[in-house]
Design an enzyme around this catalytic site. Structure first.
Site, PDB file in Angstrom:
ATOM      1  N   ASP A 189       0.840  -1.196   0.000  1.00 57.69           N
ATOM      2  CA  ASP A 189       0.000   0.000   0.000  1.00 57.69           C
ATOM      3  C   ASP A 189       0.881   1.254   0.000  1.00 57.69           C
ATOM      4  OD1 ASP A 189      -2.440   1.341   0.118  1.00 57.69           O
ATOM      5  OD2 ASP A 189      -3.224  -0.030   1.636  1.00 57.69           O
ATOM      6  N   ASP A 276     -10.269   2.913  -3.387  1.00 63.07           N
ATOM      7  CA  ASP A 276     -10.968   1.708  -2.930  1.00 63.07           C
ATOM      8  C   ASP A 276     -12.379   1.560  -3.506  1.00 63.07           C
ATOM      9  OD1 ASP A 276      -8.702   1.691  -1.458  1.00 63.07           O
ATOM     10  OD2 ASP A 276      -9.681   1.379   0.467  1.00 63.07           O
TER      11      ASP A 276
END
Ligand code: GAL
Length: 634
Positions: A189, A276
């Site tokens: 990430d 997301d």
């Protein structure tokens, strides 16, 4: 080089040709395939991830229950093998030696003494025939720490102990994850290189150390594209070393920031193209739109990742089977990794029928690795066509709207002869039908109909380049500076609602290379003549194409009508394994396409170079260069 036999467009071009190999020529052909070839993802990875189902509240029981469900339901046999632990597994980084410590209260099998280890868990998953995935961050801190203070399972301890990310620990952590703990996949990430500027409240309060941000989701211009790419590349290098030859998957999670939609293919095995996904129809559209025009940026070994599946939840739950099937069908067609984000302890036969639709999964896992190409595009209906390894076709007709729509499917869109019968097999209803020329289909609100299609190929003895995006790499796509892509659906973000001015989408890549289309969402058209197949790119570009045993290359080349007369001519060159094979004259806006042919027998890598004809390597507004009807022939 048979230069003397080629037509030249003047002395300036001669000079260009002799300097083509010059080190400073970014368009100099190399005879090599330059997209990422490390790691192991010949087809899009499939499996399960804890995040969409459990957020950071992940534990061993939940992970193993889902793993068991994959095996017991037969989903593992279909290809769902990766079991990925997302955010929430870490407790701290031990100060004495920098070793990462697992939250053993939630992962009891990791309590192996002084040095907690995930090895018992990965051994167990491996014994079940599965693969294991782990999660980390490129910065010093995790997403939860930076953005969601009320997350469960936050790292604990001092400032240093709470620095659980890879920054400054790449070698040590990757060694731990891969050489010691035996993981097979890592998702990296990027929150830590985004959210901790000097003036962030959490930095000022002394909770975290500052790290000058490398990416800014709101501003491509303020992002350090080279800097973030370099860090991800370093992680890739460590993976090569510490995997010790074991296959691994390197999953980049930079949410489309830092122009990663253009370079992720050179660094990792899968790369997130958007922020997301949420269990909301509008958010699914946003994520979908970030991959639809990017077929040329995905290949075996490096896939566009539209994020994990939300099938089973919210707008895609059992009461919304049409939407759930659409989401699943589109991800499969576009070669996005099929990673289930559902609590599989609650799996129902209805949901299993979606995840387990073997014919749809087979489209995603087709070995040719061709992401579906947009054959028809509108705000309402989109038609995606995917060419399969056996030369057959799959087609998805997608109704984006909340009302029924009619859609006409043509043989031409499938690159099949309109005069012969086209056979269709509906991969959801399993019904068979056929048509000639075209057929009208009705799509229910939000419905995607997916078919296998067969007929007589329009190009009997070859393949159009746009039918094999999996073999094409836009090594240099000509985009002079990363610009946000304005074609992406702007959804209401659940975390803000309609407060403020709305999400300002900053996913780079606008103007990139496209199959069957010109850059900037334009159609292929040269001097008034439309072409329904070809590769559209900007001048100042170099495409690498893997030649699978074909002997001829043909194309009609010219400046696309979406360009401007003032932006100068374009010269098109075909190279074979580093040798010049053919070159066009200087093609000027508004003049008909020129036929370009080359003998590519025995050539492994064909390179297609489009140069600004005035000699400029980079122009502020490069002409759209069209390789119309580009094809390999037997
Ligand atoms: C986000 C990422 C999600 C999930 C989450 C964990 O940045 O996009 O997929 O991993 O972090 O905190």
């Amino acid at each position: 080089m048979k230069r003397q036999t080629l037509a030249f467009a003047g002395a300036a071009l001669l000079a260009l040709a002799s300097s083509a190999h010059a080190q400073n020529d970014p368009l100099a052909p190399t005879g090599r395939w330059s997209a990422n070839a490390d790691g192991h993802a010949p087809v899009p990875p499939m499996g399960w991830n804890s995040w969409n189902a459990f957020n950071s509240d992940v534990d061993e029981e939940k992970v193993l229950a889902s793993a068991r469900a994959l095996v017991d339901t037969g989903l593992a046999r279909l290809g769902y093998r990766y079991v990925n632990i997302d955010d929430g597994w870490w407790l701290k980084r031990r100060e004495s030696d920098g070793r990462l410590i697992i939250r053993t209260a939630h992962f009891p099998s990791a309590a192996t003494g002084k040095n907690p280890s995930f090895r018992p868990l990965t051994d167990r998953l491996h014994a079940m025939g599965l693969k294991a995935g782990i999660y980390s961050d490129l910065g010093r801190n995790s997403c939860g720490q930076i953005y969601t203070p009320d997350f469960k399972n936050q790292p604990e301890g001092s400032v240093a102990e709470r620095e659980v990310g890879l920054y400054g620990h790449i070698e040590q952590d990757i060694r731990l994850f891969f050489a010691e703990w035996n993981f097979d996949l890592i998702k990296v990430d990027g929150c830590g290189v985004r959210g901790l500027p000097e003036d962030a409240p959490r930095v000022r309060s002394g909770l975290y150390r500052a790290l000058p941000p490398l990416v800014d989701m709101q501003s491509l211009g303020a992002s350090d594209v080279a800097g973030v790419r370099k860090l991800y590349t370093e992680v890739g290098r460590a993976l090569r070393v510490h995997s010790h030859g074991r296959p691994y998957v390197y999953s980049l999670c930079l949410w489309g920031a830092g122009d990663v939609r253009s370079w992720g293919k050179d660094v990792g095995n899968m790369s997130r193209t958007s922020d997301d996904i949420q269990p909301l129809w509008g958010r699914m559209l946003t994520n979908l739109d970030t991959v639809t025009h990017r077929a040329l940026y995905a290949h075996p070994g490096s896939w566009n990742d539209a994020d994990m599946l939300f099938v089973g939840t919210g707008d895609f739950d059992q009461q919304h089977e049409v939407e759930a099937r659409s989401h699943f069908s589109l991800w499969a067609m576009l070669n996005s990794p099929l990673i289930i984000g559902y609590d599989l302890r609650k799996l129902t036969p209805e949901l299993l029928a979606i995840f387990g639709n073997a014919e749809i999964v087979a489209l995603n896992q087709d070995p040719a690795g061709n992401q579906a190409v947009l054959a028809y595009d509108s705000d309402e209906v989109q038609i995606f066509v995917k060419t399969l390894a056996d030369g057959g076709k799959a087609v998805a007709l997608f109704n984006r709207t909340g009302a029924p729509r009619k859609a006409i499917l043509t043989a031409e869109q499938l690159k099949l002869l309109a005069t012969s019968e086209v056979r269709l097999r509906d991969l959801w209803s399993k019904e068979e039908s056929s048509f000639r020329g075209d057929t009208e289909l009705v799509l229910a609100a939000h419905e995607t109909r997916v078919f296998r299609a067969g007929g007589t190929r329009r190009l009997a003895d070859g393949l159009y380049l746009s039918e094999q995006p999996g073999r094409i790499n836009p090594a240099v796509d000509g985009v002079p500076a990363p610009l946000p892509d304005p074609t992406i659906h702007q959804s209401i973000t659940p975390w803000v609602g309609t407060r403020g001015g709305g999400e300002h989408v900053q996913y780079g890549g606008w103007g990139g290379a496209e199959a069957d289309r010109a850059p900037f969402g334009k159609l292929l058209r040269i001097a008034g003549k439309p072409y329904d197949t070809g590769i559209g790119i900007l001048a100042g570009s170099r495409l690498e194409v893997r030649n699978a045993g074909f002997s001829r290359f043909n194309a009609m080349v010219g400046v696309n009508d979406s360009g401007r007369p003032s932006d100068g001519p374009v010269v098109f060159e075909v190279w074979g394994d580093g040798k010049l094979l053919a070159r066009s004259g200087a093609m000027v806006f508004g003049t008909p396409a020129e036929a370009l042919q080359a003998n590519v027998a025995k050539v492994r890598i064909v390179e297609l170079v489009a140069r600004a004809g005035n000699g400029a390597v980079r122009q502020p507004t490069p002409q759209p260069a069209t390789w119309a009807e580009a094809a390999f022939l037997k």
